[in-house]
Design a protein around this motif. Sequence first.
Motif, PDB file in Angstrom:
ATOM      1  N   GLU A   1     -28.176   0.490  -6.842  1.00 50.21           N
ATOM      2  CA  GLU A   1     -27.694  -0.492  -5.867  1.00 50.21           C
ATOM      3  C   GLU A   1     -28.391  -1.837  -6.091  1.00 50.21           C
ATOM      4  OE1 GLU A   1     -25.321   0.391  -3.902  1.00 50.21           O
ATOM      5  OE2 GLU A   1     -25.457   2.577  -3.840  1.00 50.21           O
ATOM      6  N   ASN A   2     -27.683  -2.910  -5.783  1.00 55.09           N
ATOM      7  CA  ASN A   2     -28.237  -4.252  -5.977  1.00 55.09           C
ATOM      8  C   ASN A   2     -28.554  -4.903  -4.633  1.00 55.09           C
ATOM      9  OD1 ASN A   2     -29.054  -6.657  -7.125  1.00 55.09           O
ATOM     10  ND2 ASN A   2     -26.986  -7.450  -7.359  1.00 55.09           N
ATOM     11  N   GLU A   3     -29.767  -4.704  -4.177  1.00 57.55           N
ATOM     12  CA  GLU A   3     -30.283  -5.343  -2.968  1.00 57.55           C
ATOM     13  C   GLU A   3     -29.449  -5.035  -1.722  1.00 57.55           C
ATOM     14  OE1 GLU A   3     -31.609  -9.442  -3.496  1.00 57.55           O
ATOM     15  OE2 GLU A   3     -31.538  -9.162  -5.675  1.00 57.55           O
ATOM     16  N   GLU A   4     -29.022  -3.784  -1.623  1.00 63.26           N
ATOM     17  CA  GLU A   4     -28.305  -3.356  -0.420  1.00 63.26           C
ATOM     18  C   GLU A   4     -29.257  -3.162   0.759  1.00 63.26           C
ATOM     19  OE1 GLU A   4     -25.168  -3.190   0.150  1.00 63.26           O
ATOM     20  OE2 GLU A   4     -24.457  -3.560  -1.885  1.00 63.26           O
ATOM     21  N   GLY A   5     -30.515  -2.922   0.458  1.00 60.91           N
ATOM     22  CA  GLY A   5     -31.508  -2.785   1.519  1.00 60.91           C
ATOM     23  C   GLY A   5     -31.441  -1.473   2.271  1.00 60.91           C
ATOM     24  N   TYR A   6     -30.820  -0.443   1.660  1.00 59.92           N
ATOM     25  CA  TYR A   6     -30.698   0.847   2.346  1.00 59.92           C
ATOM     26  C   TYR A   6     -32.051   1.372   2.823  1.00 59.92           C
ATOM     27  CZ  TYR A   6     -25.855   1.354   0.691  1.00 59.92           C
ATOM     28  OH  TYR A   6     -24.521   1.186   0.450  1.00 59.92           O
TER      29      TYR A   6
ATOM     30  N   ASP B   1     -33.384   1.245   9.463  1.00 66.38           N
ATOM     31  CA  ASP B   1     -34.057   2.250  10.282  1.00 66.38           C
ATOM     32  C   ASP B   1     -33.164   3.484  10.375  1.00 66.38           C
ATOM     33  OD1 ASP B   1     -35.874   3.495  11.888  1.00 66.38           O
ATOM     34  OD2 ASP B   1     -35.216   2.494  13.731  1.00 66.38           O
ATOM     35  N   LYS B   2     -32.983   4.117   9.209  1.00 69.27           N
ATOM     36  CA  LYS B   2     -32.101   5.262   9.100  1.00 69.27           C
ATOM     37  C   LYS B   2     -32.850   6.439   8.471  1.00 69.27           C
ATOM     38  CE  LYS B   2     -28.219   3.069  10.311  1.00 69.27           C
ATOM     39  NZ  LYS B   2     -27.366   3.454  11.463  1.00 69.27           N
ATOM     40  N   PRO B   3     -32.454   7.656   8.777  1.00 74.90           N
ATOM     41  CA  PRO B   3     -33.098   8.818   8.151  1.00 74.90           C
ATOM     42  C   PRO B   3     -32.676   8.954   6.699  1.00 74.90           C
ATOM     43  CG  PRO B   3     -31.262   9.522   9.529  1.00 74.90           C
ATOM     44  CD  PRO B   3     -31.431   8.042   9.763  1.00 74.90           C
ATOM     45  N   VAL B   4     -33.417   9.773   5.958  1.00 67.65           N
ATOM     46  CA  VAL B   4     -33.137   9.966   4.538  1.00 67.65           C
ATOM     47  C   VAL B   4     -31.736  10.530   4.320  1.00 67.65           C
ATOM     48  CG1 VAL B   4     -34.171  12.279   4.488  1.00 67.65           C
ATOM     49  CG2 VAL B   4     -34.046  10.924   2.386  1.00 67.65           C
ATOM     50  N   GLU B   5     -31.251  11.340   5.267  1.00 67.13           N
ATOM     51  CA  GLU B   5     -29.916  11.923   5.133  1.00 67.13           C
ATOM     52  C   GLU B   5     -28.836  10.829   5.086  1.00 67.13           C
ATOM     53  OE1 GLU B   5     -32.682  14.868   6.731  1.00 67.13           O
ATOM     54  OE2 GLU B   5     -32.123  12.844   7.412  1.00 67.13           O
ATOM     55  N   TRP B   6     -29.022   9.762   5.856  1.00 65.45           N
ATOM     56  CA  TRP B   6     -28.062   8.658   5.868  1.00 65.45           C
ATOM     57  C   TRP B   6     -28.063   7.934   4.515  1.00 65.45           C
ATOM     58  CZ3 TRP B   6     -28.205   3.381   5.186  1.00 65.45           C
ATOM     59  CH2 TRP B   6     -27.096   2.649   5.640  1.00 65.45           C
TER      60      TRP B   6
ATOM     61  N   ASN C   1     -24.937   7.718   1.594  1.00 64.26           N
ATOM     62  CA  ASN C   1     -24.418   6.527   0.936  1.00 64.26           C
ATOM     63  C   ASN C   1     -24.597   6.604  -0.579  1.00 64.26           C
ATOM     64  OD1 ASN C   1     -23.563   4.183   2.934  1.00 64.26           O
ATOM     65  ND2 ASN C   1     -25.241   5.299   3.891  1.00 64.26           N
ATOM     66  N   ALA C   2     -25.682   7.228  -1.012  1.00 62.52           N
ATOM     67  CA  ALA C   2     -25.903   7.394  -2.450  1.00 62.52           C
ATOM     68  C   ALA C   2     -24.818   8.255  -3.077  1.00 62.52           C
ATOM     69  CB  ALA C   2     -27.281   8.011  -2.702  1.00 62.52           C
ATOM     70  N   LYS C   3     -24.403   9.293  -2.350  1.00 60.39           N
ATOM     71  CA  LYS C   3     -23.388  10.208  -2.879  1.00 60.39           C
ATOM     72  C   LYS C   3     -22.012   9.572  -2.962  1.00 60.39           C
ATOM     73  CE  LYS C   3     -25.745  14.483  -1.623  1.00 60.39           C
ATOM     74  NZ  LYS C   3     -25.765  15.683  -0.754  1.00 60.39           N
ATOM     75  N   LYS C   4     -21.814   8.469  -2.258  1.00 59.55           N
ATOM     76  CA  LYS C   4     -20.555   7.744  -2.400  1.00 59.55           C
ATOM     77  C   LYS C   4     -20.482   7.089  -3.777  1.00 59.55           C
ATOM     78  CE  LYS C   4     -20.107   6.700   2.552  1.00 59.55           C
ATOM     79  NZ  LYS C   4     -20.103   5.619   3.574  1.00 59.55           N
ATOM     80  N   ARG C   5     -21.645   6.735  -4.318  1.00 59.22           N
ATOM     81  CA  ARG C   5     -21.719   6.130  -5.649  1.00 59.22           C
ATOM     82  C   ARG C   5     -21.862   7.194  -6.735  1.00 59.22           C
ATOM     83  NH1 ARG C   5     -20.490   0.600  -5.564  1.00 59.22           N
ATOM     84  NH2 ARG C   5     -21.869  -0.538  -4.133  1.00 59.22           N
TER      85      ARG C   5
ATOM     86  N   LYS D   1     -27.683  15.721  -8.503  1.00 54.86           N
ATOM     87  CA  LYS D   1     -28.560  16.668  -9.186  1.00 54.86           C
ATOM     88  C   LYS D   1     -28.663  16.365 -10.677  1.00 54.86           C
ATOM     89  CE  LYS D   1     -28.171  20.652  -6.090  1.00 54.86           C
ATOM     90  NZ  LYS D   1     -27.798  22.096  -5.979  1.00 54.86           N
ATOM     91  N   ASN D   2     -27.614  15.794 -11.229  1.00 57.34           N
ATOM     92  CA  ASN D   2     -27.572  15.566 -12.669  1.00 57.34           C
ATOM     93  C   ASN D   2     -27.611  14.097 -13.068  1.00 57.34           C
ATOM     94  OD1 ASN D   2     -27.340  18.352 -13.617  1.00 57.34           O
ATOM     95  ND2 ASN D   2     -25.350  18.329 -12.608  1.00 57.34           N
ATOM     96  N   TYR D   3     -27.501  13.222 -12.071  1.00 53.09           N
ATOM     97  CA  TYR D   3     -27.541  11.792 -12.371  1.00 53.09           C
ATOM     98  C   TYR D   3     -28.510  11.087 -11.422  1.00 53.09           C
ATOM     99  CZ  TYR D   3     -23.502  12.444 -15.383  1.00 53.09           C
ATOM    100  OH  TYR D   3     -22.668  12.862 -16.382  1.00 53.09           O
ATOM    101  N   ALA D   4     -29.263  10.156 -11.972  1.00 54.81           N
ATOM    102  CA  ALA D   4     -30.212   9.394 -11.173  1.00 54.81           C
ATOM    103  C   ALA D   4     -29.485   8.332 -10.355  1.00 54.81           C
ATOM    104  CB  ALA D   4     -31.248   8.742 -12.081  1.00 54.81           C
ATOM    105  N   TRP D   5     -30.090   7.956  -9.260  1.00 54.81           N
ATOM    106  CA  TRP D   5     -29.566   6.910  -8.382  1.00 54.81           C
ATOM    107  C   TRP D   5     -30.742   6.089  -7.893  1.00 54.81           C
ATOM    108  CZ3 TRP D   5     -30.960   6.138  -3.264  1.00 54.81           C
ATOM    109  CH2 TRP D   5     -30.227   5.171  -2.554  1.00 54.81           C
ATOM    110  N   GLY D   6     -30.487   4.832  -7.541  1.00 56.86           N
ATOM    111  CA  GLY D   6     -31.592   4.032  -7.039  1.00 56.86           C
ATOM    112  C   GLY D   6     -31.145   2.708  -6.460  1.00 56.86           C
ATOM    113  N   GLU D   7     -32.137   1.845  -6.267  1.00 59.40           N
ATOM    114  CA  GLU D   7     -31.872   0.534  -5.683  1.00 59.40           C
ATOM    115  C   GLU D   7     -32.832  -0.494  -6.254  1.00 59.40           C
ATOM    116  OE1 GLU D   7     -31.329  -1.757  -1.394  1.00 59.40           O
ATOM    117  OE2 GLU D   7     -31.727   0.392  -1.432  1.00 59.40           O
TER     118      GLU D   7
END
Length: 216
Positions: A31-36, A40-45, A49-53, A58-64
Motif C-alpha cells: 500500500e502507498n501511504e494508506e495509513g491503515y 484506531d482499528k484492530p488487526v482483523e480490520w 483490507n489486505a486481503k482485498k489486495r 499465506k503465499n504472498y507478502a503484503w505491506g505498506e
Amino acid sequence: MRKILITGFRHSGTTMLHQLIKEHPQVGFIENEEGYIEYDKPVEWILMNAKKRVPDLKNYAWGEKLPWGSRESDMDGSRAINFIDKWLKYFKGEARVLHILRHPVDAILSIGVNTIEVKDWKFVTTSVPIIIDHLNKNNRCATTVYEELVTNPDIHLNNIFTFLGLQSNNKIVKKVINAPLKFGKINADRAFAFKQKNISVDFDYEELIKRVKIRL
C-alpha cells in the motif's frame, strides 16, 4: 508470509524502495501511504483490507509504505514509533520493518527547495537518530542506506530480500533492478547529489550510519 512496513524520513527514497519491493514475485501488494496501521482499528480490520489486495496472504507478502516528516508529531519521532510498534505487535513474527536512510541534505533538497532552512534541518537531524535508536531495539527492523542501494543495487536488494524472507537470486534481482520506476531507473548519480550543487554542511553522516544496528 511477511507483512512489510517501509518507512523513512520523507524524500529519503521510500517511494523508490516501495516500487522495487512491489516488483518481487512473492510480493502481492504494498500500500502507498494508506495509513491503515495508524487507524484506531484492530488487526482483523487491517487484514481484511489486505486481503482485498492479496487474497492469498499465506503465499504472498503484503505491506505498506508510510514515511514520516510532515507533521509536528514527527519531530520527536513519536508518530513513527507508534506505527512501527503497532506493526510489530499486530503481525508478530511475520512483521518486518524496512527503514531507508538518506543524507539529510539530499532528503531536504528533494522536497523541491534550493536552500536548507533551519526548521527543515532540525526536523530531519532530530527525528532520524531517534527512529534509528528505536529500530535498533528489534531484530525484525533493519535499515538500508540510500546511497549504497543506488550505487550497488544488486548486493543490497539481495540483502533486503533475504531480510524480508523473500526468495533472492540473480534472476529476481535483475528483474527488479530493470523494472520501470516512477522516477526512472535506479540512478547512482542521485547519491550525494547535493555535492554537485556545491552545498557543504557540518554534519557527520558516517556517524549516523554507524548508529544503525542491522544494516542491509
